[in-house]
Motif scaffolding. Structure first.
Motif, mmCIF file in Angstrom:
data_model
loop_
_atom_site.group_PDB
_atom_site.id
_atom_site.type_symbol
_atom_site.label_atom_id
_atom_site.label_comp_id
_atom_site.label_asym_id
_atom_site.label_seq_id
_atom_site.Cartn_x
_atom_site.Cartn_y
_atom_site.Cartn_z
ATOM 1 N N TYR A 95 66.150 -11.691 122.302
ATOM 2 C CA TYR A 95 66.615 -10.355 121.920
ATOM 3 C C TYR A 95 66.251 -10.075 120.470
ATOM 4 N N PHE A 96 66.405 -11.096 119.590
ATOM 5 C CA PHE A 96 66.106 -10.898 118.173
ATOM 6 C C PHE A 96 64.676 -10.430 117.963
ATOM 7 N N TRP A 97 63.710 -11.068 118.639
ATOM 8 C CA TRP A 97 62.314 -10.719 118.384
ATOM 9 C C TRP A 97 61.982 -9.323 118.882
ATOM 10 N N GLU A 98 62.518 -8.945 120.028
ATOM 11 C CA GLU A 98 62.268 -7.579 120.501
ATOM 12 C C GLU A 98 62.958 -6.565 119.600
ATOM 13 N N TRP A 99 64.191 -6.866 119.177
ATOM 14 C CA TRP A 99 64.909 -5.961 118.274
ATOM 15 C C TRP A 99 64.177 -5.837 116.943
ATOM 16 N N PHE A 100 63.714 -6.957 116.400
ATOM 17 C CA PHE A 100 63.009 -6.929 115.117
ATOM 18 C C PHE A 100 61.695 -6.162 115.239
ATOM 19 N N HIS A 101 61.009 -6.334 116.360
ATOM 20 C CA HIS A 101 59.763 -5.608 116.591
ATOM 21 C C HIS A 101 60.014 -4.096 116.591
ATOM 22 N N ARG A 102 61.069 -3.672 117.281
ATOM 23 C CA ARG A 102 61.394 -2.245 117.313
ATOM 24 C C ARG A 102 61.886 -1.756 115.953
ATOM 25 N N LEU A 103 62.666 -2.582 115.263
ATOM 26 C CA LEU A 103 63.151 -2.192 113.934
ATOM 27 C C LEU A 103 61.987 -1.991 112.972
#
Length: 344
Positions: A95-103
């Motif tokens: 979840y962190f990597w997808e969230w960071f990518h979108r952020l």
């Protein structure tokens, strides 16, 4: 005529050029983070598109469990990560990597839109550049939309991965944006130094760009189909020069879907790209030695990283470096193409 340093900042195109190069750097970082997101199978961990509220990650245990429950409904969880034993801690990692990518995508949008509005309000944008800057802004917006279409393609039915077609559209739009940022920044620096008009797109830039585009497309399909795992040897695959591949559905289907054939094509089309870039770099060298050197360094490094990725079974950080240098190669190509356009 070169603009004087004593003139107001609002009349200095170099300030806008530096801003565009900073945004280009953010795009390169975004491509690398996108590679990590793909290689860690994180892309389907966030099942909703919330452009504003999605910037805030889950903050409580209940929030995390609600997000995890949404993910548990995906085909990827039911068929792959669930049977593999993924727990809440494992979900939080992807979840962190997808969230960071979108952020990071949101950050890039603001890093472009807010300064653009400020330069526009000050009347600092040189004549003829407003449409181009708006086009770059639109490309950035489309990138976000394409990213969601890509994610959505992996959430339907029993899908366990995103569509490699949507992944290629998402990645190639980012690289097109990167090239446009670099080209526009170089045009503005040229305007600052000598007051000359924008560089022109040349015939050589067209055919070399087409050769490079095909390789980037194949690379995106390799990533989307996990085709990097089709072979862990080089130069042969499965002990053969040309590997066996699924041909029962016809060559066209295999050309666009079979991981063994696509891996093979990406592996060997790279040398056509090298030949084209060598020709281009030799033409660029008398015009801009630094641009010629950048082209040589990036394609040489990219070839070595590609071979290393194969031999290491697509080791995460080597594969990410391969994607990162691919973005730098696009920037170097834009730089060299601009040098050719200056001469014309």
């Amino acid at each position: 005529m070169t603009l004087s340093r004593s003139q107001p900042a609002a009349r200095r195109p170099a300030a806008i050029a530096n801003w565009l190069l900073f945004v280009a750097l953010l795009v390169v970082v975004m491509v690398a983070v996108g590679g990590i997101t793909r290689l860690t199978e994180s892309g389907l961990s966030i099942t909703q598109w919330q452009p504003v509220t999605g910037a805030i990650p889950p903050l409580t245990e209940a929030d995390w469990r609600a997000e995890f429950e949404l993910y548990r409904q995906t085909g990827e969880y039911r068929q792959v990560t669930g049977p593999a034993g993924m727990d809440l801690a494992g979900f939080q990692f992807i979840y962190f990597w997808e969230w960071f990518h979108r952020l990071l995508g949101r950050v890039i949008g603001l890093a472009f839109a807010l300064p653009l509005a400020w330069f526009w309000a000050r009347g600092a944008i040189p004549a003829g550049y407003k449409p181009r800057l708006l086009a770059l802004l639109a490309l950035g917006g489309m990138q976000g939309v394409f990213g969601w279409f890509m994610v959505r393609s992996g959430l339907s039915g029993e899908m366990t991965d995103v569509s490699h077609f949507w992944l290629s559209i998402h990645l190639l739009t980012a690289l097109l944006t990167l090239g446009g940022l670099v080209w526009t920044a170089l045009d503005l620096r040229r305007l600052q130094r000598s007051g000359q008009p924008p560089a022109r797109w040349t015939a050589m830039a067209s055919w070399v760009g087409a050769v490079l585009f095909l390789q980037l497309l194949l690379g995106a399909w390799v990533a989307g189909l996990n085709a990097g795992h089709a072979s862990d040897s080089w130069p042969l695959m499965q002990g053969r020069l040309i590997p066996e591949y699924e041909s029962s559905r016809g060559f066209l289907w295999a050309l666009t879907h079979d991981p063994f054939l696509i891996h093979f094509l990406h592996r060997w089309w790279a040398w056509a790209v090298v030949a084209a870039l060598v020709v281009m770099a030799r033409r660029v060298k008398p015009l801009d030695r630094a641009a010629s050197l950048a082209i040589h360094i990036t394609f040489g490094t990219q070839i070595l990283l590609g071979i290393a990725a194969v031999l290491t079974g697509v080791a995460l950080w080597i594969a990410v470096a391969h994607q990162l240098v691919g973005a730098l190669l696009v920037a170097a190509f834009a730089w060299g193409a601009h040098a050719l356009g200056r001469r014309s």
